[in-house]
Design a protein around this motif. Structure first.
Motif, PDB file in Angstrom:
ATOM      1  N   TRP A  14       1.038  -1.426   0.215  1.00  0.00           N
ATOM      2  CA  TRP A  14      -0.129  -0.018  -0.303  1.00  0.00           C
ATOM      3  C   TRP A  14       1.096   1.058  -0.189  1.00  0.00           C
ATOM      4  O   TRP A  14       1.827   0.879   1.224  1.00  0.00           O
ATOM      5  CB  TRP A  14      -0.808   0.082   1.088  1.00  0.00           C
ATOM      6  CG  TRP A  14      -1.767  -0.912   1.385  1.00  0.00           C
ATOM      7  CD1 TRP A  14      -2.038  -2.363   2.013  1.00  0.00           C
ATOM      8  CD2 TRP A  14      -3.131  -0.807  -0.133  1.00  0.00           C
ATOM      9  NE1 TRP A  14      -2.991  -2.845   1.299  1.00  0.00           N
ATOM     10  CE2 TRP A  14      -4.021  -2.408   0.304  1.00  0.00           C
ATOM     11  CE3 TRP A  14      -3.475  -0.599  -0.419  1.00  0.00           C
ATOM     12  CZ2 TRP A  14      -5.088  -2.629   0.074  1.00  0.00           C
ATOM     13  CZ3 TRP A  14      -4.615  -0.436  -0.536  1.00  0.00           C
ATOM     14  CH2 TRP A  14      -5.689  -1.342  -0.776  1.00  0.00           C
TER      15      TRP A  14
ATOM     16  N   ALA B 297       0.215   5.114   0.016  1.00  0.00           N
ATOM     17  CA  ALA B 297      -0.669   6.995   0.238  1.00  0.00           C
ATOM     18  C   ALA B 297      -1.088   7.409  -0.957  1.00  0.00           C
ATOM     19  O   ALA B 297       0.094   7.511  -2.078  1.00  0.00           O
ATOM     20  CB  ALA B 297      -0.117   7.532   1.284  1.00  0.00           C
ATOM     21  N   TRP B 298      -2.467   8.381  -0.947  1.00  0.00           N
ATOM     22  CA  TRP B 298      -3.140   8.000  -2.519  1.00  0.00           C
ATOM     23  C   TRP B 298      -2.211   9.436  -3.143  1.00  0.00           C
ATOM     24  O   TRP B 298      -1.703   9.731  -3.937  1.00  0.00           O
ATOM     25  CB  TRP B 298      -4.028   8.172  -2.615  1.00  0.00           C
ATOM     26  CG  TRP B 298      -5.390   8.749  -3.561  1.00  0.00           C
ATOM     27  CD1 TRP B 298      -5.663   9.631  -3.933  1.00  0.00           C
ATOM     28  CD2 TRP B 298      -5.030   7.914  -5.283  1.00  0.00           C
ATOM     29  NE1 TRP B 298      -6.070   9.935  -5.225  1.00  0.00           N
ATOM     30  CE2 TRP B 298      -5.401   8.390  -5.915  1.00  0.00           C
ATOM     31  CE3 TRP B 298      -4.666   6.607  -4.984  1.00  0.00           C
ATOM     32  CZ2 TRP B 298      -6.157   8.480  -7.388  1.00  0.00           C
ATOM     33  CZ3 TRP B 298      -4.834   6.334  -6.140  1.00  0.00           C
ATOM     34  CH2 TRP B 298      -5.686   6.720  -6.922  1.00  0.00           C
ATOM     35  N   ASP B 299      -1.792  10.484  -1.894  1.00  0.00           N
ATOM     36  CA  ASP B 299      -0.874  12.046  -2.036  1.00  0.00           C
ATOM     37  C   ASP B 299       0.120  11.720  -3.380  1.00  0.00           C
ATOM     38  O   ASP B 299       1.008  12.098  -3.792  1.00  0.00           O
ATOM     39  CB  ASP B 299      -1.593  12.836  -1.486  1.00  0.00           C
ATOM     40  CG  ASP B 299      -0.258  11.829  -0.079  1.00  0.00           C
ATOM     41  OD1 ASP B 299      -0.582  10.542  -0.192  1.00  0.00           O
ATOM     42  OD2 ASP B 299       0.179  12.760   0.979  1.00  0.00           O
TER      43      ASP B 299
ATOM     44  N   VAL C 267       1.088   8.446  -4.826  1.00  0.00           N
ATOM     45  CA  VAL C 267       0.563   7.937  -6.066  1.00  0.00           C
ATOM     46  C   VAL C 267       0.058   9.542  -6.808  1.00  0.00           C
ATOM     47  O   VAL C 267       1.127   8.756  -7.969  1.00  0.00           O
ATOM     48  CB  VAL C 267      -0.731   7.009  -5.948  1.00  0.00           C
ATOM     49  CG1 VAL C 267      -1.257   6.374  -7.731  1.00  0.00           C
ATOM     50  CG2 VAL C 267      -0.553   5.611  -5.120  1.00  0.00           C
ATOM     51  N   CYS C 268      -0.395  10.395  -6.502  1.00  0.00           N
ATOM     52  CA  CYS C 268      -1.122  11.310  -7.733  1.00  0.00           C
ATOM     53  C   CYS C 268       0.098  12.672  -7.719  1.00  0.00           C
ATOM     54  O   CYS C 268       0.372  12.821  -9.186  1.00  0.00           O
ATOM     55  CB  CYS C 268      -1.985  11.881  -7.705  1.00  0.00           C
ATOM     56  SG  CYS C 268      -3.935  10.920  -6.919  1.00  0.00           S
TER      57      CYS C 268
ATOM     58  N   GLY D  44       6.500   9.720  -7.767  1.00  0.00           N
ATOM     59  CA  GLY D  44       5.049   9.230  -7.908  1.00  0.00           C
ATOM     60  C   GLY D  44       5.133   8.730  -9.177  1.00  0.00           C
ATOM     61  O   GLY D  44       6.015   7.935  -9.495  1.00  0.00           O
TER      62      GLY D  44
ATOM     63  N   VAL E 273      -0.566   9.395 -11.255  1.00  0.00           N
ATOM     64  CA  VAL E 273      -1.811   9.103 -11.663  1.00  0.00           C
ATOM     65  C   VAL E 273      -2.807  10.359 -11.477  1.00  0.00           C
ATOM     66  O   VAL E 273      -2.486  11.303 -10.240  1.00  0.00           O
ATOM     67  CB  VAL E 273      -2.201   7.737 -10.346  1.00  0.00           C
ATOM     68  CG1 VAL E 273      -3.915   8.182 -10.939  1.00  0.00           C
ATOM     69  CG2 VAL E 273      -1.557   7.207 -10.711  1.00  0.00           C
TER      70      VAL E 273
ATOM     71  N   ASP F   3      -5.379  12.846 -10.134  1.00  0.00           N
ATOM     72  CA  ASP F   3      -6.378  12.968  -9.470  1.00  0.00           C
ATOM     73  C   ASP F   3      -7.210  13.358  -9.298  1.00  0.00           C
ATOM     74  O   ASP F   3      -7.547  14.909 -10.540  1.00  0.00           O
ATOM     75  CB  ASP F   3      -5.743  14.552  -7.784  1.00  0.00           C
ATOM     76  CG  ASP F   3      -6.471  13.873  -7.224  1.00  0.00           C
ATOM     77  OD1 ASP F   3      -7.716  14.151  -6.396  1.00  0.00           O
ATOM     78  OD2 ASP F   3      -5.823  14.753  -5.225  1.00  0.00           O
TER      79      ASP F   3
END
Length: 294
Positions: free
Chosen positions: A194, A196-198, A200-201, A208, A211, A213
């Motif tokens: 896993w 963190a989404w921030d 990934v973006c 990153g 991707v 947002d």
């Protein structure tokens, strides 16, 4: 001309020239023909034989919406409109050589009796449709915030049923693959790592995955529509929106308005009322004062 078959002339046929399938000129030629259909509708409206649906009190008339070969006709539910709509379609077929596909044409009624809709559909040789309906890949009349709206796999077209004998089994298999991917393989006990989404973006240069947002991208698109409403004042969709919701700039959107309009009103704001970064960064030049009231 005619061909000789065993010394006897066969049936005559017309000589013509065409273009090959998938030729780059085909879409342009078709648009010229489709414009002829719009001309039929404009002529019928001009002579008073056909009437669209008017937004507001004596406002903009919504009638024909075209995108290549996908056409929506909006009109008041009167016998006169239904009769002349069939006349327009028939004249278009005779003039262009094309034929309306009845199997893919549907009639939708709003606040009408089922018997009236069925009678009109039989007269036009089309099917009776239900709202929401699919147009250009988008469900018109559906709630975009409901999960059922985006469950595309559960609405497999009829011609695809031969390929997918059991759609439910396909959906169950996809869910099983998703769970195995997210929570790990039962045999190996290993799942994904896993992040963190921030992170990934972030862009790839910053470590990153690049991707996009979606929440920020949605705000950017809403800001674009709000800016276009300020600039394209003579656009057809702007006139319709102004007559439907008023000329005031997105003031006090309520629950009776569309979700898209409410999202525009809350653009850049942390509270429910309008305002935020968009309003704070847009100003207006008075100019000659014709479009500014005090």
């Amino acid at each position: 001309m005619s061909l000789l078959v065993n010394g006897s002339p066969a049936a005559q046929f017309s000589v013509s020239r065409g273009i090959r399938q998938r030729d780059l000129m085909a879409p342009f030629l078709f648009l010229m023909v489709a414009e002829g259909f719009a001309g039929f509708v404009r002529k019928a409206r001009f002579i008073g034989a056909f009437e669209g649906f008017k937004i507001g009190r004596g406002g903009v008339e919504v009638c024909d919406l075209q995108f290549v070969d996908d056409t929506i006709i909006v009109c008041n539910p009167s016998d006169k409109n239904i009769f002349f709509l069939k006349t327009i379609l028939r004249c278009f077929e005779l003039a262009s050589g094309l034929k309306v596909n009845s199997n893919r044409s549907s009639l939708y009624g709003i606040r009408l009796y089922d018997s009236s809709i069925s009678a009109a559909a039989n007269f036009l040789f089309c099917k009776v449709g239900s709202i929401p309906f699919l147009y250009l890949g988008i469900l018109v009349g559906a709630n975009p915030r409901r999960l059922s709206t985006w469950q595309v796999l559960s609405n497999i077209p009829t011609y695809m049923l031969s390929l997918y004998k059991a759609p439910k089994k396909v959906l169950d298999k996809i869910v099983s693959l998703q769970r195995s991917f997210l929570w790990g393989n039962k045999r190996g006990g290993k799942g994904i790592v896993w992040v963190a989404w921030d992170v990934v973006c972030k862009s790839k240069e910053l470590g990153g995955l690049g991707v996009r947002d979606l929440s920020r991208f949605n705000l950017a698109l809403l800001g674009k529509w709000r800016w276009r409403r300020l600039q394209d004042k003579e656009a057809f969709w702007v006139k319709v929106i102004n007559l439907k919701y008023g000329l005031e700039w997105l003031s006090h959107p309520n629950n009776s308005t569309s979700r898209w309009w409410r999202d525009l009103g809350k653009l850049g704001s942390s509270v429910e009322d309008s305002g935020g970064w968009f309003v704070d960064n847009v100003w207006k030049d008075i100019g000659n004062g014709l479009q500014t009231l005090f």
